[in-house]
Design a protein around this motif. Structure first.
Motif: not given
Length: 648
Positions: A171, A643, A645
């Motif tokens: 991540s 973000k 992941r």
């Protein structure tokens, strides 16, 4: 859950000479940008520190002195001779600071903390090089995020880079400054287009409307719509966030706050005396709260107070009309005090010293013995018991010593101040007395009522001891003031003054007094919060619910009250109460998070908009532009946090 101790130690060893590395709670601006949920717990923060050019230097004095301290300071070593050359500057910087800032109350109103003004970023390429290095990604075992502060000098105006250590997935995140944006350009279509990832979309929205710097209405809700509605005043959860600062106490309630301060000071002086007594330092207690009163005038006022008929309590309402809360507070300041010990509080607190206070109590006891007291006390405190017993010739005149005068004054002051608040809340019909007292006060009264049951019974009707043995001789023993039962002695063990035997002049207890003052401060803060709602929003239908929410909480332990003390609360409200206040207005800040995922990765895009710049102006270079000054429309500072992941 953050567990980065080993990684922090390794990064500190490898990069500590070149960067400031902190393992702590995130900075305030980072919490706002990415959201409290994402920023929960401790993290590692890597940044540069520059203490030479922060804005704190121009706004914060190096030293502030209290008025009393300045008066004790012997001229600061400054020569008061006025002769000399007018071209020579002999002034002292400290003296200028004391004179110019003497009466100023400086409070940091910026959205960031003062220490954050020293934070500086590094070029984004350097931060990326560290993150991509093998020794960084294998720094150790742990779980949590490492954040790098960047200077925003690149094309994308990168402000923060994130690397998350996690054994199950990979991540990384990036925060960039998106510049200044007119409010009409914040649309669902543009945000979904920037999010970019196809598939099921889940959106979390929080809109904050700032009523004033101390009041914020926060709407939050979630939706799975393909084009989410960005403003919705009919749905979602509404929380009113309020901050009451003691320094903001206005003329309407300042008298009540001053009474609380006096109680705090009296208790502090009592504890200091007992502490010195235990340490073997013998001295008289200190009383520092009185403005001073002529002792002859005080004697006459005490005699008049004890011999005059108190009359009836003032009636301000007809029992049916709804009273304005501000009017009731004003009435409370002017209400007629009827109980004897409440009147004595107003007189005795004016004494200028401990010596005068002790003399005043002697005057009071002499009057109780010699005069025909018409206004007998009805309050349940130790001074009321002493006066009643003296008047009925059941007690020799007590000789107060040590901290006993202060302890008696504190007890009657606590009761009188509570009655002031009780008048406000009951007359305005927004709170019941049972809720106002709370479980703590009720339990204290129950304990106090059970401490000396046999003694109180003997004071009023001189009955025989109910718990005496069944023998004829033992059963005939009469309980008097000088014969305490075993239960009374056991209960008296917690009192700090005097021995266990005999009638005690004071029942002071350190913990009980702290709880009482803390509860009174909680009640005062509740009153301030209601007044803020009344003045700024005028929502009388919510006052009772607000009282229930705030007074049912456990009061925080309060050892002192100064201008730095504040009370921050979150109050749940129904949205329909404020809909008409906010209809057609742009939120002060917007926090919009969009999430999409598939079998291989999850993408989170967070958009943050604020009418103000929430970051220190020197934090990164991209804040130096004047774009916001050039746009005439209502504009937002905007940030973008992405973000990604993926599975390892």
């Amino acid at each position: 859950m953050s567990n980065l101790a080993n990684i922090y130690a390794e990064l500190l060893r490898r990069y500590g000479d070149h960067y400031t590395i902190a393992y702590s709670a995130p900075p305030s601006y980072l919490i706002r940008l990415i959201g409290a949920h994402e920023a929960a717990g401790k993290m590692i923060y890597v940044y540069n520190e520059n203490r030479k050019g922060g804005t704190t230097i121009s706004t914060t004095p190096t030293k502030l002195l209290m008025q009393s301290e300045r008066e004790r300071r012997p001229n600061n070593g400054v020569d008061l001779d006025l002769t000399g050359s007018p071209l020579k500057d002999d002034c002292v910087v400290d003296a200028i600071g004391d004179l110019s800032l003497a009466d100023l109350n400086i409070v940091n109103r910026n959205p960031w903390r003062q220490d954050e003004e020293y934070h500086r970023g590094q070029p984004a390429d350097k931060a990326r090089a560290i993150i991509c290095s093998e020794h960084f990604q294998q720094a150790g075992d742990g779980q949590g995020s490492v954040w790098f502060l960047c200077d925003g000098s690149d094309h994308n105006q990168t402000m923060l880079l994130q690397y998350e250590f996690n054994p199950k997935h990979f991540s990384r995140g990036i925060v960039s400054y998106a510049g200044v944006l007119p409010s009409y350009m914040v649309t669902s279509q543009s945000l979904v287009r920037q999010h970019g990832m196809a598939g099921a979309l889940e959106t979390f929205i929080e809109n904050c409307y700032q009523v004033n710097p101390s009041m914020t209405l926060r709407f939050n809700w979630s939706t799975t719509a393909a084009l989410p509605l960005l403003v919705d005043l009919s749905a979602g959860n509404l929380v009113l966030n309020q901050t009451f600062r003691v320094s903001d106490c206005g003329p309407l309630t300042d008298d009540f706050m001053n009474q609380l301060r006096i109680l705090i000071y009296i208790r502090e002086d009592i504890l200091n005396y007992h502490s010195d007594e235990k340490a073997g330092r013998m001295r008289d207690p200190v009383y520092r709260c009185g403005s001073g009163i002529d002792m002859d005038e005080l004697r006459e006022s005490i005699n008049k107070t004890m011999t005059e008929v108190s009359g009836f309590t003032d009636v301000f309402t007809d029992g049916h009309a709804e009273n304005d809360i501000e009017e009731v507070v004003q009435q409370a300041k002017l209400r007629r005090v009827t109980d004897l010990t409440d009147k004595l509080w107003e007189l005795l607190k004016c004494c200028s010293s401990y010596k005068d206070l002790k003399i005043a109590f002697n005057m009071l006891f002499q009057c109780a013995v010699r005069c025909n007291i018409v206004n007998m006390p009805t309050n349940k405190n130790r001074l009321a018991e002493i006066i009643s017993n003296l008047a009925n010739s059941r007690l020799a005149m007590p000789c107060l010593s040590g901290a006993e005068p202060l302890e008696l004054l504190l007890e009657i002051g606590l009761e009188k101040v509570y009655k002031d608040y009780e008048f406000i809340f009951t007359e305005s019909k927004i709170c019941s007395t049972s809720l106002l007292k709370g479980s703590t006060t009720a339990a204290t009264e129950t304990d106090a009522g059970n401490e000396l049951p046999k003694l109180r019974k003997s004071l009023h009707n001189a009955v025989r001891g109910d718990t005496a043995p069944s023998g004829a001789g033992a059963g005939g023993m009469r309980k008097t003031l000088l014969h305490n039962s075993a239960d009374s002695k056991q209960a008296a063990g917690k009192f700090q003054n005097g021995d266990a035997g005999g009638f005690k002049n004071s029942t002071f207890d350190e913990k009980d007094s702290l709880m009482s003052i803390s509860k009174l401060f909680q009640i005062h803060c509740t009153l301030e919060h209601i007044l803020m709602i009344h003045i700024n929003l005028n929502l009388p239908n919510v006052y009772a619910d607000v009282c229930t929410q705030l007074l049912n909480k456990s009061p925080r332990q309060l050892e002192c009250i100064d201008d730095q003390v504040s009370d921050v609360v979150d109050i749940q409200l129904s949205a329909h109460y404020v809909r008409e206040h906010l209809d057609g207005k742009d939120p002060h800040s917007r926090h919009i998070t969009m999430k999409s995922s598939n079998k291989f990765r999850e993408l989170t895009t967070t958009f943050y908009f604020n009418l103000e710049n929430i970051c220190p102006p020197d934090l990164v270079q991209c804040f130096q532009s004047d774009d916001k000054e050039m746009v005439k429309e209502r504009t937002y500072h905007s940030w973008l946090y992405r973000k990604i992941r993926t599975l390892k």
